[in-house]
Design a protein around this motif. Structure first.
Motif, short mmCIF file in Angstrom:
data_model
loop_
_atom_site.label_atom_id
_atom_site.label_comp_id
_atom_site.label_asym_id
_atom_site.label_seq_id
_atom_site.Cartn_x
_atom_site.Cartn_y
_atom_site.Cartn_z
N UNK A 122 11.84 -61.63 22.81
CA UNK A 122 11.12 -61.22 21.61
C UNK A 122 9.67 -61.69 21.65
N UNK A 123 9.48 -62.94 22.09
CA UNK A 123 8.12 -63.48 22.17
C UNK A 123 7.27 -62.73 23.18
N UNK A 124 7.85 -62.47 24.36
CA UNK A 124 7.12 -61.78 25.41
C UNK A 124 6.73 -60.38 24.93
N UNK A 125 7.71 -59.68 24.32
CA UNK A 125 7.44 -58.32 23.86
C UNK A 125 6.33 -58.31 22.81
N UNK A 126 6.43 -59.22 21.84
CA UNK A 126 5.43 -59.24 20.77
C UNK A 126 4.04 -59.50 21.34
N UNK A 127 3.95 -60.47 22.26
CA UNK A 127 2.65 -60.79 22.85
C UNK A 127 2.11 -59.63 23.68
N UNK A 128 3.01 -59.00 24.46
CA UNK A 128 2.59 -57.90 25.33
C UNK A 128 2.14 -56.71 24.49
N UNK A 129 2.87 -56.41 23.42
CA UNK A 129 2.49 -55.28 22.58
C UNK A 129 1.14 -55.51 21.93
N UNK A 130 0.91 -56.74 21.47
CA UNK A 130 -0.37 -57.06 20.83
C UNK A 130 -1.52 -56.91 21.85
N UNK A 131 -1.23 -57.26 23.10
CA UNK A 131 -2.25 -57.14 24.15
C UNK A 131 -2.47 -55.69 24.56
N UNK A 132 -1.51 -54.84 24.21
CA UNK A 132 -1.66 -53.42 24.56
C UNK A 132 -2.79 -52.76 23.77
N UNK A 133 -3.13 -53.32 22.61
CA UNK A 133 -4.20 -52.69 21.82
C UNK A 133 -5.51 -52.76 22.61
N UNK A 134 -5.99 -53.96 22.99
CA UNK A 134 -7.20 -53.96 23.84
C UNK A 134 -6.96 -53.30 25.20
N UNK A 135 -5.72 -53.40 25.71
CA UNK A 135 -5.41 -52.82 27.02
C UNK A 135 -5.58 -51.31 27.03
N UNK A 136 -4.98 -50.64 26.03
CA UNK A 136 -5.08 -49.18 25.97
C UNK A 136 -6.52 -48.75 25.73
N UNK A 137 -7.20 -49.47 24.83
CA UNK A 137 -8.59 -49.10 24.54
C UNK A 137 -9.46 -49.24 25.79
#
Lengths: 374, 319
Positions: A122-137
């Protein structure tokens, strides 16, 4: 006139010696700052050493700080090495803490050997998803990921505050009488507590062991796999990677997810190993995400070196909290960390270059390199 | 919406936007020379803490104290920028990491907090605050009066600086040279322009402006010092430079838009709008993300304004 010239080969011993030289240099400069503000540097360093290693319980609490720094250090190391400038480790750690505590609360009835992996995921997923915002942009719009990931740190902090102080959320304790006056998060069940390894009076947090595992995996991934090779090529030259037909977008996204996931794992460890409750103030004051930059730089972005450096900087951070008071102001640790970072940066370049005082070189640089007498 | 509310929003937009204008102009000059300085937040905090300290310690007439405080704040910001200048221009380290190092060194839990504690100024109430100056006695005019003619000296200074920087960049020889250094240091060097000197000067001046921007918090908005009181304004200032396509006039408008956003929460809550405070607090940060994403789509299509050598160290003998 001071000029700096490139020297083509950096001996291996120089790379190894660099962090140590930087630390010594940083200690000298910090000593000057201390002396200038009326503190005795030697006495302060003695205090720091005692508070982080030798006094009773000191080593255990050093690892309390080393554990999150191991994760945030790896988060920065993996991203910066690939020239993906994720400085959102701070926010990704918060999100990991929110995710892991949410999972721990929701599935508190599960037995421990099952619940701990669930919290980690759960922690890994939450952190990775949050990092996807700058990542995708960054991947699709070439948006500056430094600023986006940093802005999201503030937003993630506000999300935590909202969950605990300003809403009736699932994370908030709404039953106990004290919690009605002083808002706090719900405490997780005993099965959500990560056990740690007890050696005499010293406790090694489970998270630290997990972090060491992650560091080793990262080392193998970067050095020994095709994907790691692609990441390294991209880190050295994006255009080379594009010409070689590598899908740079996919690599950026993967690096961001990996980096954010590791920071999120650090957030999960904060909940499972130490806090057992979502504590916005504590997490925000600690500033583990930003300190991770210092850890990664001092480790020269090598995952295995991050393990050692996280203990060193963890010791310093621990001393900062343990000694905080009139003779040891709160900002001192950050100041020293900044000085360490400056020293590493300066040292790394000076290792690659040579300082030359006097008139600029007249002969062609290539000849100068060939001259053994120089 | 009635006129009073609009005036109130504009006035607070200017108040909250002024530190962004000052720090943004500084970063704009620095980046125009090809140096990226991510240490704005740290430089602002150093300006804020030193400016406040001086205003607490110095005796004499209030205006004189405040002028000295502003000069010291600018000096502190410039000094911080000098570290970055040395590392990124002379030693040629990675500018991103060096800027981050500066923010960690001087930032909310670094030197600014340290000196604040050593000087013991945390929690003290300020002795001096910049007051509004009714310019030409026109402050009483409806609508334009409070917006244009009844501001504190910092605001007038920031307007003057916007004009000055625009004039410098586009109408003077030095401005032309500066843009040349930022676009192509090699050609500038061949023309006989001292690239290193241009970069040093504009990095240090940029830091001084960031220091001034920080001092606006402690000398004008609220005369009190707390650790990390800029709360990310330095980062927003960096984002503004991108958003403004490296142009001072656009920067001014952008800064006031962000100022309006920062103060929107207080204004709306004062008018009875019920929303979690975290929502309003996160608006400037979210807006920065949206604006950056928007700016980057146009930027990617036709790279307007980005100095071509931004973030790239220059060394004469290296290809």
């Amino acid at each position: 006139m001071i000029s700096i010239e490139r020297s083509l080969d950096t001996p291996r011993w120089q790379r190894v010696a660099l962090p140590f030289v930087s630390l010594i240099l940083a200690a000298i400069i910090s000593g000057l700052v201390l002396a200038a503000s009326g503190h005795d540097p030697i006495a302060t360093y003695r205090q720091i050493y005692a508070a982080s290693f030798t006094s009773p319980g000191a080593l255990t609490s050093t690892f309390v700080y080393a554990t999150p720094l191991l994760f945030t250090g790896l988060c920065v190391a993996v991203a910066f090495r690939m020239r993906v400038w994720n400085i959102g480790g701070e926010g990704q750690l918060y999100m990991g803490a929110i995710g892991a505590s949410g999972a721990g609360l929701l599935l508190g009835g599960l037995p421990q050997p099952l619940l701990i992996p669930v919290m980690i995921v759960a922690g890994v997923l939450a952190g990775a998803l949050w990092a996807m915002i700058p990542g995708l942009l960054r991947a699709y719009l070439q948006t500056n990921e430094i600023l986006v990931s940093l802005m999201l740190n503030y937003v993630a902090g506000l999300v935590m505050y909202f969950l605990i102080y300003d809403s009736q959320s699932f994370w908030r304790d709404l039953t106990s009488p004290t919690a009605l006056v002083f808002p706090t998060g719900k405490t997780l069940s005993a099965s959500a507590t990560w056990p740690g390894v007890v050696i005499g009076s010293f406790t090694l947090p489970t998270g630290f062991l997990v972090g060491v595992g992650v560091a080793v995996l990262l080392f193998v991934l970067v050095r020994g796999t095709r994907f790691g090779f692609e990441m390294r090529v991209m880190g050295d030259s994006t255009s080379a990677a594009t010409y070689a037909g590598m899908r740079t977008r996919r690599i950026i996204l993967a690096v961001m997810a990996l980096s954010g996931g590791i920071a999120g794992l650090g957030g999960a460890s904060q909940i499972g190993d130490f806090g057992h409750v979502l504590d916005p103030r504590g997490l925000q004051q600690a500033q583990y995400g930003y300190t991770g930059i210092v850890v990664a730089a001092l480790a020269l972005y090598n995952p295995l070196a991050v393990i050692v450096v996280s203990i060193l900087i963890g010791a310093l951070t621990n001393a900062g909290f343990a000694l905080q008071g009139p003779s040891f102001p709160a900002g001192l640790v950050g100041t020293m960390e900044g000085i360490i970072l400056f020293s590493v940066l300066g040292g790394e370049m000076l290792g690659r270059y040579r300082i030359r005082i006097g008139s600029p070189l007249r002969v062609a640089p290539a000849d100068a390199e060939a001259d053994p007498g120089r | 919406m009635n006129t009073d509310l609009i005036v109130a929003i504009v006035v607070s937009a200017i108040a909250y936007g002024t530190p962004l204008v000052l720090a943004g102009l500084g970063e704009l000059l620095t980046e125009r020379s090809g140096v990226l300085n991510l240490g704005v937040e740290g430089m602002m905090l150093m300006g804020a803490v030193t400016g406040f300290f001086v205003s607490q310690q110095l005796g004499g007439p209030g205006w004189a104290v405040l002028i000295v405080a502003m000069i010291v704040a600018a000096g502190a910001g410039g000094l911080m920028a000098l570290i970055h200048a040395f590392l990124s221009i002379t030693v040629r380290v990675n500018q991103i990491v060096s800027g981050l190092a500066l923010t960690i060194f001087a930032g909310a839990v670094g030197l600014s907090s340290y000196v604040g504690q050593v000087w013991g100024i945390g929690g003290q109430h300020g002795l001096h605050q910049l007051n509004r100056v009714d310019l030409l006695g026109l402050g009483e005019l409806p609508v334009v009066g409070p917006i244009l003619f009844d501001q504190d000296p910092f605001v007038y200074l920031s307007w003057g600086l916007v004009v000055l920087v625009a004039w410098y960049l586009y109408r003077t020889r030095f401005g032309l040279y500066l843009r040349a250094v930022g676009e192509s240091p090699r050609s500038a060097d061949a023309m006989g322009i001292n690239v290193t000197r241009y970069r040093y000067v504009h990095t240090v001046v940029g830091g001084a402006l960031a220091g001034l921007g920080g001092a606006y918090f402690t000398l004008a908005i609220a005369p009190i010092w707390t650790d990390g009181l800029t709360a990310g304004a330095g980062w927003i200032a960096i984002a503004l430079v991108i958003f403004a396509f490296w142009r001072p006039d656009v920067l001014l408008i952008g800064a006031y838009l962000f100022g309006a956003l920062s103060s929107l929460g207080f204004t709306l809550q004062a008018h009875g709008v019920q929303m979690p405070s975290e929502f309003f607090s996160s608006l400037p940060y979210l807006m920065t993300v949206v604006v950056l994403a928007g700016a980057s789509t146009t930027l990617a299509r036709r790279r307007i304004g980005t100095p071509a050598s931004l973030g790239v160290p220059y060394a004469r003998e290296e290809g």
